[in-house]
Design an enzyme around this catalytic site. Structure first.
Site, PDB file in Angstrom:
ATOM      1  N   ARG A 101       0.823  -1.223   0.000  1.00  0.00           N
ATOM      2  CA  ARG A 101       0.000   0.000   0.000  1.00  0.00           C
ATOM      3  C   ARG A 101       0.850   1.263   0.000  1.00  0.00           C
ATOM      4  O   ARG A 101       0.546   2.252   0.681  1.00  0.00           O
ATOM      5  CB  ARG A 101      -0.964   0.002   1.199  1.00  0.00           C
ATOM      6  CG  ARG A 101      -1.900  -1.203   1.221  1.00  0.00           C
ATOM      7  CD  ARG A 101      -2.817  -1.257   0.010  1.00  0.00           C
ATOM      8  NE  ARG A 101      -3.663  -2.447   0.053  1.00  0.00           N
ATOM      9  CZ  ARG A 101      -3.393  -3.602  -0.562  1.00  0.00           C
ATOM     10  NH1 ARG A 101      -2.281  -3.731  -1.282  1.00  0.00           N
ATOM     11  NH2 ARG A 101      -4.221  -4.623  -0.486  1.00  0.00           N
ATOM     12  N   SER A 156     -11.394  -1.612   2.012  1.00  0.00           N
ATOM     13  CA  SER A 156     -10.793  -2.060   3.269  1.00  0.00           C
ATOM     14  C   SER A 156     -10.388  -0.847   4.094  1.00  0.00           C
ATOM     15  O   SER A 156      -9.658   0.016   3.621  1.00  0.00           O
ATOM     16  CB  SER A 156      -9.575  -2.940   3.002  1.00  0.00           C
ATOM     17  OG  SER A 156      -9.947  -4.119   2.328  1.00  0.00           O
ATOM     18  N   GLU A 183      -6.051   2.355   6.283  1.00  0.00           N
ATOM     19  CA  GLU A 183      -5.666   2.343   4.881  1.00  0.00           C
ATOM     20  C   GLU A 183      -6.293   3.526   4.164  1.00  0.00           C
ATOM     21  O   GLU A 183      -5.742   4.048   3.193  1.00  0.00           O
ATOM     22  CB  GLU A 183      -6.129   1.026   4.239  1.00  0.00           C
ATOM     23  CG  GLU A 183      -5.730   0.872   2.786  1.00  0.00           C
ATOM     24  CD  GLU A 183      -6.033  -0.517   2.248  1.00  0.00           C
ATOM     25  OE1 GLU A 183      -6.611  -0.604   1.147  1.00  0.00           O
ATOM     26  OE2 GLU A 183      -5.678  -1.512   2.913  1.00  0.00           O
TER      27      GLU A 183
END
Length: 279
Positions: free
Chosen positions: A154, A204, A274
């Site tokens: 990420r 998410s 996230e």
């Protein structure tokens, strides 16, 4: 900004602009720098939570003007930053190219996918992304390739360099169209069955802690269905905080804090969001 994020949350931006080409992006960057105006780039807003009071900045939206998808050679696909990942997956399939199936159903643009090294079901953008074109913080056209992209979980070099991604070069491989379609159909079915796609969200909510799954930890702590205002831990998948109706940014952040605090207290594991929060 609630109109420009998949969470359907957020107040007004000070200014919104829609560039039609790289030259206009360059001019916007230069003008903003000269005037001392903060500039934020948005694609589909699928990983973004905007403050209820809005954004004190100029928001530059890369829309259909940046949706070009084409073949560079037999195994390389070029996609503009505003192209939806799901459309690029379909383009790859139509041309018998494999390697991008994992991204089928990710609700973001290619620019966002490259920026955060999006991934799912065992695949990541770093598996196929070999080059990004961009406009740098001075308005100059440039690019990064291979290791210079600094792709990790990420994360990419674009988190630090203030450049605006304008296009991606994806190195795929020839495959059997029937097998590609079978894998894509399987993954989209799994998404629909396991993820709360019927509600606005930003995907998410938390990054995957090493050795754990955020959703499983949240469920084990008894937080399935926990709500704050219009925000709720999805009853379908605890890794998702959803907007069940009328959620505010404050609701989401309060609920995320409850989740992270509870998981740390009960499991000793720190959860990191996230979702990118901006104001």
């Amino acid at each position: 900004m609630s109109k420009h994020t998949t969470f359907k949350i957020g107040g007004n931006a000070s200014l919104v602009v829609y560039p039609e080409n790289e030259e206009q992006i360059s001019e916007i960057v230069k003008t903003a720098k000269t005037a001392g105006i903060r500039l934020i780039t948005v694609g589909n807003g699928s990983n973004l939570l905007v403050d209820d009071d809005g954004i004190d900045a100029c928001v530059m939206i890369l829309d259909e003007h940046f949706s070009d998808i084409r073949l560079i050679d037999d195994e390389t696909v070029y996609a503009s930053a505003g192209a939806m990942l799901i459309k690029v997956c379909r383009f790859a399939y139509e041309n018998g190219l494999s390697g991008l199936e994992f991204a089928y159903g990710i609700p973001g643009t290619c620019g966002g996918g490259a920026f955060m090294n999006a991934g799912a079901y065992g695949g990541e953008m770093k598996d196929v992304l070999v080059k990004c074109s961009h406009i740098d913080k001075d308005g100059n056209i440039g690019c990064l390739e291979n290791d210079d992209l600094k792709l990790s979980y990420r994360h990419s070099a674009y988190y630090e360099n203030d450049c605006i991604i304008t296009g991606l070069y994806l190195k795929l491989k020839k495959g059997d169209k029937a097998e590609i379609k079978e894998k894509m159909d399987d993954l989209i079915s799994r998404r629909r069955n396991k993820q709360p796609l019927e509600f606005p969200s930003a995907g998410s909510t938390f990054k995957r802690p090493e050795g754990y799954f955020a959703g499983a930890l949240i469920e084990e702590c008894g937080l399935r269905g926990r709500s704050v205002g219009g925000a709720q831990v999805s009853e379908k998948h605890c890794g998702f905080v959803i907007n069940k109706g009328g959620a505010t940014c404050k609701d989401v952040l309060e609920l995320c804090k409850i989740c992270s605090d509870t998981v740390y207290d009960k499991k000793g594991v720190k959860l990191e969001m996230e979702i990118r929060v901006t104001k």
